[in-house]
Enzyme design. Structure first.
Site, mmCIF file in Angstrom:
data_model
loop_
_atom_site.group_PDB
_atom_site.id
_atom_site.type_symbol
_atom_site.label_atom_id
_atom_site.label_comp_id
_atom_site.label_asym_id
_atom_site.label_seq_id
_atom_site.Cartn_x
_atom_site.Cartn_y
_atom_site.Cartn_z
ATOM 1 N N GLU A 47 0.913 -1.238 0.099
ATOM 2 C CA GLU A 47 0.024 0.132 -0.081
ATOM 3 C C GLU A 47 0.943 1.260 0.033
ATOM 4 O O GLU A 47 0.473 2.044 -0.503
ATOM 5 C CB GLU A 47 -1.110 0.022 1.137
ATOM 6 N N HIS A 53 -11.612 -6.048 7.801
ATOM 7 C CA HIS A 53 -12.449 -5.733 6.343
ATOM 8 C C HIS A 53 -13.536 -4.775 6.927
ATOM 9 O O HIS A 53 -14.282 -5.075 6.092
ATOM 10 C CB HIS A 53 -12.682 -6.926 5.901
#
Length: 337
Positions: free
Chosen positions: A60, A129
């Site tokens: 990321e 998540h």
């Protein structure tokens, strides 16, 4: 106008902008050949080529670092972080580099990039998540934060974000990808194909990154909501019996303080709802703004209805979410204050 899901509307926005502007690039983990884990980028690589829509390694920080460099060079990158929960390794690039670049370079460089990421709960994703980290990023000077609640808004806001000359964090509520929910359990109110808000033009249009929308006029109380909670607020207003005005913020920062102020001065009461944790959540900033701008018009204390101050509780997901019953009770209570 055709009916679209939010996934289809976001895909359409990316396709429109990639067709219109050759400097627009789309990339991230699995966004190319696979089309993204939620299929938002499906078909873009086949149509626009491997150099315009491509996969990246699982890094990321590297994704955002590349996006900053591309933006400074004159491109308009749209980077996807697969889940908002994964954005933390990229925070230094987003905050220290992208958000500061224009100021630090005295206007010589800018970072016209968009970071798209699915966020929020409602898909039984557990702690890693399901997070709602918007409050971390509204704190950052130089960064715009957007959260759509309908397919129409999602497309218009994403196009405006891509065309913006500064970095935009675009948070996509996973729970709304395929249809709105009422918040009682995990059942959709109705699929987007049967929802008026799904009507979405196929071509180019923009929604300014500074304008809230009054999605339900009312006179007794103001509800400030965004993303999934807009649909919860609409249901709660009906359940409560309170003539509540529901405002969909759409852009969290810069926030439309004029729309908020006008509504609260009219109703005299304000309830703020978001699914993120309560302490230091964006609702705290909204509460402070309402207090500063509407103090002499308030007839009751400002109320926040939020997620719990705990790590995301997978087992108690639907208790953690502010649902219509909890929000309706808050509306009735604020009317009695």
């Amino acid at each position: 106008m055709p009916s679209m899901t939010m996934i289809q509307a976001l895909n359409s926005a990316l396709d429109v902008m990639m067709t219109k502007d050759p400097d627009v690039l789309v990339f991230g983990e699995d966004v190319g050949y696979f089309g993204g884990v939620f299929r938002v980028t499906e078909g873009l690589q086949a149509k626009h080529g491997l150099k315009r829509c491509f996969d990246t390694p699982i890094t990321e920080g590297g994704i955002l670092a590349a996006a900053v460099g591309m933006g400074a060079y004159g491109l308009r990158p749209v980077a996807e972080i697969q889940f908002a929960d994964y954005i933390y390794p990229a925070i230094d690039q987003l905050i220290s580099e992208a958000a500061r670049l224009r100021y630090r370079s005295a206007g010589q460089f800018s970072a016209p990039l968009v970071v798209r990421t699915p966020y929020g709960g409602g898909i039984f994703g557990g702690q890693t998540h399901s997070q709602s980290p918007e409050g971390l990023f509204t704190h950052v000077a130089g960064l715009k934060v957007v959260v759509p609640s309908t397919p129409y808004d999602a497309k218009g806001l994403l196009i405006a974000a891509i065309e913006d000359d500064d970095p935009v964090l675009f948070l996509e509520p996973k729970r709304l990808y395929n249809g709105p929910f009422d918040g009682r359990h995990d059942q959709p109110v109705r699929p987007w194909s049967q929802h008026p808000a799904s009507e979405t033009p196929e071509g180019h249009y923009r929604i300014p990154l500074s304008e809230a929308a009054i999605v339900r006029p009312g006179s007794q109380a103001t509800v400030l909501a965004y993303g999934t909670m807009v649909h919860v607020a609409l249901t709660a207003a009906e359940l409560s019996g309170v003539d509540a005005e529901v405002i969909d913020l759409r852009t969290l920062w810069p926030v439309d303080i004029e729309a908020i102020t006008a509504s609260v001065r009219k109703t005299g009461r304000c309830v703020i709802v978001h699914e993120a944790t309560k302490t230091s959540g964006f609702g705290a900033e909204l509460s402070a703004l309402v207090q500063e701008h509407c103090f002499y018009h308030l007839e009751a204390p400002i109320t926040r209805v939020t997620g719990w101050d705990t790590p995301y509780p997978h087992v108690f997901e639907w208790e953690y979410f502010p649902g219509p019953a909890r929000l309706a009770a808050a509306l009735r209570q604020v009317m009695e204050s």
